[in-house]
Design a protein around this motif. Structure first.
Motif, PDB file in Angstrom:
ATOM      1  N   LYS A   1      22.951  71.271  21.235  1.00 33.25           N
ATOM      2  CA  LYS A   1      24.212  72.019  21.381  1.00 33.25           C
ATOM      3  C   LYS A   1      24.758  72.004  22.818  1.00 33.25           C
ATOM      4  CE  LYS A   1      23.861  76.460  20.439  1.00 33.25           C
ATOM      5  NZ  LYS A   1      23.935  77.811  19.872  1.00 33.25           N
TER       6      LYS A   1
ATOM      7  N   ASP B   1      16.029  68.015  27.753  1.00 32.76           N
ATOM      8  CA  ASP B   1      17.315  67.409  27.390  1.00 32.76           C
ATOM      9  C   ASP B   1      18.046  66.984  28.643  1.00 32.76           C
ATOM     10  OD1 ASP B   1      19.114  69.510  28.438  1.00 32.76           O
ATOM     11  OD2 ASP B   1      18.222  70.780  26.873  1.00 32.76           O
TER      12      ASP B   1
ATOM     13  N   ILE C   1      20.844  74.704  33.431  1.00 35.96           N
ATOM     14  CA  ILE C   1      20.934  76.164  33.607  1.00 35.96           C
ATOM     15  C   ILE C   1      20.736  76.478  35.085  1.00 35.96           C
ATOM     16  CG2 ILE C   1      19.835  78.380  32.990  1.00 35.96           C
ATOM     17  CD1 ILE C   1      18.862  76.957  30.401  1.00 35.96           C
TER      18      ILE C   1
ATOM     19  N   VAL D   1      18.055  83.884  30.168  1.00 40.00           N
ATOM     20  CA  VAL D   1      18.328  83.233  28.878  1.00 40.00           C
ATOM     21  C   VAL D   1      17.383  83.689  27.777  1.00 40.00           C
ATOM     22  CG1 VAL D   1      19.429  81.137  29.786  1.00 40.00           C
ATOM     23  CG2 VAL D   1      16.933  81.210  29.546  1.00 40.00           C
TER      24      VAL D   1
ATOM     25  N   ARG E   1      21.717  87.684  25.493  1.00 38.61           N
ATOM     26  CA  ARG E   1      22.222  87.248  26.793  1.00 38.61           C
ATOM     27  C   ARG E   1      22.686  85.796  26.645  1.00 38.61           C
ATOM     28  NH1 ARG E   1      21.468  89.308  31.977  1.00 38.61           N
ATOM     29  NH2 ARG E   1      21.113  91.304  30.977  1.00 38.61           N
TER      30      ARG E   1
ATOM     31  N   THR F   1      24.519  83.191  18.913  1.00 37.99           N
ATOM     32  CA  THR F   1      24.286  84.643  18.778  1.00 37.99           C
ATOM     33  C   THR F   1      23.557  85.231  19.992  1.00 37.99           C
ATOM     34  OG1 THR F   1      22.182  84.262  17.672  1.00 37.99           O
ATOM     35  CG2 THR F   1      24.129  84.534  16.269  1.00 37.99           C
TER      36      THR F   1
HETATM   37  P1  ADP Z   1      22.494  81.004  21.612  1.00 35.23           P
HETATM   38  O1  ADP Z   1      22.232  79.585  21.710  1.00 35.23           O
HETATM   39  O2  ADP Z   1      22.599  81.505  20.217  1.00 35.23           O
HETATM   40  O3  ADP Z   1      23.626  81.442  22.466  1.00 35.23           O
HETATM   41  P2  ADP Z   1      20.019  81.296  22.821  1.00 35.23           P
HETATM   42  O4  ADP Z   1      19.146  82.526  22.982  1.00 35.23           O
HETATM   43  O5  ADP Z   1      19.439  80.199  22.088  1.00 35.23           O
HETATM   44  O6  ADP Z   1      21.308  81.802  22.205  1.00 35.23           O
HETATM   45  O7  ADP Z   1      20.382  80.826  24.261  1.00 35.23           O
HETATM   46  C1  ADP Z   1      20.797  81.738  25.217  1.00 35.23           C
HETATM   47  C2  ADP Z   1      21.649  81.058  26.233  1.00 35.23           C
HETATM   48  O8  ADP Z   1      20.917  80.120  26.999  1.00 35.23           O
HETATM   49  C3  ADP Z   1      22.726  80.202  25.598  1.00 35.23           C
HETATM   50  O9  ADP Z   1      23.885  80.995  25.353  1.00 35.23           O
HETATM   51  C4  ADP Z   1      22.964  79.162  26.654  1.00 35.23           C
HETATM   52  O10 ADP Z   1      23.910  79.633  27.611  1.00 35.23           O
HETATM   53  C5  ADP Z   1      21.636  78.980  27.334  1.00 35.23           C
HETATM   54  N1  ADP Z   1      20.952  77.772  26.827  1.00 35.23           N
HETATM   55  C6  ADP Z   1      20.032  77.754  25.844  1.00 35.23           C
HETATM   56  N2  ADP Z   1      19.540  76.522  25.682  1.00 35.23           N
HETATM   57  C7  ADP Z   1      20.139  75.729  26.619  1.00 35.23           C
HETATM   58  C8  ADP Z   1      20.049  74.350  26.953  1.00 35.23           C
HETATM   59  N3  ADP Z   1      19.243  73.527  26.335  1.00 35.23           N
HETATM   60  N4  ADP Z   1      20.833  73.907  27.971  1.00 35.23           N
HETATM   61  C9  ADP Z   1      21.650  74.731  28.616  1.00 35.23           C
HETATM   62  N5  ADP Z   1      21.768  76.040  28.342  1.00 35.23           N
HETATM   63  C10 ADP Z   1      21.025  76.538  27.351  1.00 35.23           C
END
Ligand code: ADP
Length: 633
Positions: A541, A568, A573, A581, A586, A597
Motif C-alpha cells: 500500500k 519494501d 517512515i 506507527v 495512529r 484504519t
Molecule cells: P493503516 O495502514 O490501516 O493506516 P497501520 O497500523 O497498518 O494502519 O499503519 C499505521 C501507519 O503507519 C500507516 O497509516 C502508515 O502511515 C504507516 N505505515 C505502515 N506501514 C508502512 C510502510 N510499509 N511504509 C510506510 N508507512 C507505513
C-alpha cells in the motif's frame, strides 16, 4: 684476737707429757692422732679463752691456713657469724655439754663458709678444752635454699590452680600420707597440709561411704600397674553436703618399695552440674532445630560449607543429611561465589540479615527463597544460622499478578481507544452516511438518478470503512497470549498462501515479492498469518504511484528467537514516527492519501507480544522501510 706467744710454748705440754706415758697410753695417743688426721671433718680444739690449740689437716684445708698459721689464731679470728662479744658466752655455755650449731667461718682468703659445728667440752688433766668438729655445709645450705625456693614456687603455682596439687605416698605396710599438699587441700578435704603429712587416713574419712571402696580399688590398681590414677568420686562434708571430686595423678615406685603419686584433685560439682544443664539445653535446642517446620541451615561463614541441617531442609532440598552436609552453599545458591561471599559478609557484619535468593534443589528445580541469616560463634567457628522460606509460589503469583495487571492496563487502554474510535472514527463514516441520506431525503424527486447513485456510492464507501473498522477492532480484541493454540507452522507454506490471497493486488501493483527460505516454528497460525498479511499489505500500500514495488521477506535465527523481516522500497517512515506507527489509530496519512484504519500495526504488535517477541521498524525516509519482528523459540 692476739694471744700471748707463750701459749705456743705451753701447748706441747700434752705431747711432752706423753713422754712420761706408758706404752699403752702411747698407743692410745697415736691412735687419737691418727684418727684426728684421717678424719674428713675439720677438727679443732679450743681452750676456754677461744684460742685454737690443736687442729687436723682437714680443718687447715677447710680454712686455707697451714697448721702453724692457724695455731696462732683464736675463734675470734675465724668466726664470722657471732658478734665478738657473744662468743665468750657461747664458749662458756659449751662447758659440761655438747652442742651442734651452725655458724660461718672466715677462710684465709677472706671468703666465708657455712659450717656445722659439733662441739663438746672435754676435761683433760684438769683442763677444760672444747673439741669441735666442723663440716663445710655451704653446698647443703645452697641446696636447701634451692629446695625452699622451689617449694615456694610450687606453692605459688599450686595456689593458682583450682583444687589441690599433691604428692601421695602409699607405704609397703598399706599406710599412706601426703608428703606434699598445696593449700587447696583445705577446700578439697577440709584439712590442712600438716594434718596429712604423716597420715592420710583423715582424707579417707571424708570420702562418701559408697565411693570409698572404689577409690581404694582404683589406687591399688594404679599402684599395681603403675598406671595413671584418674577417678571421679564424692566426698561428704560435716554439714552433709556432697561434692564431686576428680583426681588425676601419676605413680612412681620409690626405692623403699612405697608408691608415690604426683597429681591434683579438683572439685567438679559445679562443672558437672553446668555440663548436664548444657547438654539438656543443647538437646532441647537440637530437638527444636530438628523438628522445626522452617528450613534451617548452619553454614561456615568463612568457607560457606554447610555444617548442619534440619529435617525440613532435607525435605525441601531433596538431599539426604549426609549429601547436604557435604555441600557448600554455592552448590545451592544460584549466585556466583563472589556474590555469595559478599552477601555472607553482610550477614556476618550484621549489616543485613534478610536476603532473597534463588536456590537450586536436588532435582534441578530453582526455588525462590527468602533467607534470614544470623551470625553465631560456636566452638570457635563463626557460623551463619539461616532460616529459609520457600516463596516460589508467592513469586509466581506476583508474576501472574503483574502479567494480569499489565493485561488489564492494556485492556483499559484498548477500551479508551474503543471509546475514541467510537466517538471519532466510527462517527466520521456515520456522519457521511447521515449527511447523504439527509440529502437524498430532502431533495427526493428533484434528485437526478446520477446524483443519487453518486450519493449512494459515498454512503457505500462510508459503510465499508465502518465495516473494516469494526472487523479490525474485533480481530484486535480477540488476540490473547494463550500458548495452547500454538502449532508447528511452516512459514514457507504460510507465505505461499498469503501470496495467493494477495495475488490480485500483487498483479495490479506489478509488485515482486522475494521470499527467502523460512523456518518451521511453533506459533499461532492464524495470528502469524494476520501478521504477515498486515506487513505485506502495508508494503503493497505505502508506495509511490510511479514506482515498481519490491518486497523482500527474510529470516535469521538467534539463540533465543526466530527473527523475520519484511522489507519494501516504498515511501518510508520518518525516524520520529518509528514508535508511533504501532500505536492504535495512529496514522501518518489521510484517507485520501492512503486508506486505512490505523489498527494494522497495533494488531501486529499485539500478535508479537502474544509470542513473547518484539517488533520494530527501521527506515530510510522516502526510500523504503523494513519491519523486523522476533518470535521466542
Ligand atoms: P493503516 O495502514 O490501516 O493506516 P497501520 O497500523 O497498518 O494502519 O499503519 C499505521 C501507519 O503507519 C500507516 O497509516 C502508515 O502511515 C504507516 N505505515 C505502515 N506501514 C508502512 C510502510 N510499509 N511504509 C510506510 N508507512 C507505513
Amino acid at each position: 684476737m692476739k694471744r700471748d706467744d707463750n701459749y705456743l710454748d705451753a701447748s706441747p705440754d700434752i705431747f711432752d707429757a706423753s713422754k712420761k706415758f706408758s706404752k699403752k697410753e702411747d698407743l692410745l695417743l697415736k691412735r687419737y692422732q691418727t684418727l684426728l688426721q684421717i678424719s674428713n671433718d675439720g677438727i679443732h680444739v679450743i681452750d676456754k679463752e677461744g684460742n685454737i690449740i690443736e687442729v687436723n689437716n682437714a680443718f687447715c684445708k677447710m680454712l686455707g691456713y697451714t697448721e702453724s698459721e692457724i695455731l696462732k689464731l683464736s675463734l675470734f679470728d675465724i668466726d664470722a657469724y657471732f658478734a665478738n662479744e657473744k662468743l665468750p658466752k657461747i664458749i662458756a655455755n659449751l662447758v659440761d655439754k655438747s652442742e651442734i650449731f651452725q655458724t660461718k667461718y672466715r677462710r684465709k682468703d677472706g671468703s666465708l663458709i657455712d659450717v656445722e659445728i659439733n662441739a663438746s667440752c672435754v676435761s683433760f688433766d684438769g683442763v677444760n678444752n672444747i673439741y669441735a668438729s666442723s663440716i663445710d655445709i655451704t653446698s647443703r645450705i645452697k641446696v636447701n635454699k634451692i629446695q625452699t625456693e622451689a617449694l615456694d614456687h610450687l606453692n605459688k603455682i599450686a595456689s593458682r590452680i583450682p583444687g589441690v596439687v599433691f604428692q601421695y605416698a602409699l607405704r609397703p605396710d598399706g599406710s599412706s600420707f601426703f608428703p606434699y599438699a598445696s593449700e587447696g587441700v583445705r577446700e578439697i578435704y577440709h584439712v590442712s597440709p600438716e594434718d596429712i603429712i604423716n597420715d592420710a587416713s583423715v582424707v579417707f574419712n571424708r570420702i562418701y561411704k559408697d565411693d570409698l571402696e572404689g577409690v581404694i580399688q582404683s589406687i591399688n590398681a594404679s599402684a599395681k600397674n603403675l598406671s595413671p590414677w584418674q577417678y571421679e568420686y564424692r566426698v561428704e562434708d560435716e554439714d552433709g553436703t556432697i561434692r564431686l571430686l576428680y583426681g588425676n595423678s601419676i605413680p612412681q615406685k620409690e626405692q623403699d618399695g612405697s608408691i608415690l603419686w604426683h597429681g591434683f584433685i579438683t572439685d567438679i560439682t559445679m562443672t558437672k552440674k553446668a555440663e548436664s544443664q548444657l547438654s539438656e539445653l543443647s538437646n532441647r535446642y537440637r530437638k527444636l532445630f530438628d523438628s522445626h517446620s522452617s528450613v534451617m541451615l548452619l553454614i561456615d561463614a568463612e568457607s560457606g560449607n554447610i555444617l548442619d541441617v534440619n529435617i525440613s531442609a532435607l525435605h525441601f532440598y531433596g538431599y539426604s543429611k549426609e549429601q547436604l552436609k557435604n555441600l557448600n552453599i554455592a552448590d545451592i545458591n544460584c549466585l556466583n561465589k563472589k556474590a555469595i561471599q559478599h552477601e555472607m559478609d553482610l550477614a556476618v557484619s550484621e549489616k543485613r540479615n534478610f536476603f532473597m535468593f534463588k536456590h537450586k534443589i536436588a532435582n534441578g528445580e530453582i526455588k525462590d527463597v527468602e533467607v534470614h541469616s544470623t551470625p553465631i560463634m560456636f566452638n570457635g567457628i563463626r557460623m551463619l544460622f539461616s532460616v529459609i522460606h520457600d516463596i516460589s509460589d508467592r513469586v509466581k503469583n506476583e508474576k501472574l499478578v503483574k502479567v494480569y495487571t499489565e493485561k488489564l492496563q492494556r485492556v483499559n487502554g484498548d477500551l479508551d481507544s474503543f471509546a475514541y474510535v467510537a466517538s471519532h472514527d466510527l462517527k466520521a463514516p456515520l456522519n457521511v452516511v447521515n449527511g447523504f441520506l439527509g440529502l437524498i431525503h430532502s431533495k427526493k424527486e428533484s434528485l437526478s438518478n446520477e446524483t443519487r447513485d453518486e450519493y449512494l456510492r459515498y454512503i457505500q464507501g462510508a459503510v465499508n470503512q465502518m465495516k473494516s473498522l469494526i472487523n479490525d477492532l474485533l480481530q484486535f480484541s480477540r488476540i490473547g497470549g494463550n500458548k495452547d493454540s500454538f502449532v508447528m507452522v511452516d512459514v514457507n507454506l504460510l507465505l505461499l498462501s498469503i501470496q495467493d490471497v494477495l495475488s490480485e493486488t500483487i498483479q495490479q501493483n506489478k509488485a515482486t515479492i522475494a521470499i527467502q527460505a523460512l523456518p518451521i516454528i511453533s506459533a499461532n497460525k492464524t495470528l502469524l498469518n494476520e501478521l504477515f498479511m498486515n506487513l505485506i499489505g502495508n508494503a503493497l500500500k505505502y508506495h509511490k504511484s510511479d514506482q515498481e514495488i519490491l518486497i523482500e521477506v527474510g529470516y535469521q535465527e538467534t539463540t533465543e528467537s526466530h527473527q523475520f523481516f519484511v522489507k519494501d522500497n516504498g515511501i518510508g517512515i520518518a525516524t520520529e514516527n518509528f514508535d508511533k506507527v504501532f500505536v492504535m489509530f495512529r496514522r501518518l496519512h489521510t484517507q485520501t492519501e492512503f486508506q486505512g484504519t490505523g489498527i494494522g500495526l497495533a494488531l501486529c504488535k499485539r500478535i508479537i507480544e502474544a509470542h513473547d517477541g518484539k517488533i520494530w521498524v527501521e527506515s530510510d525516509f522516502g526510500k523504503g522501510s523494513t519491519f523486523y519482528f522476533t518470535i521466542k523459540k
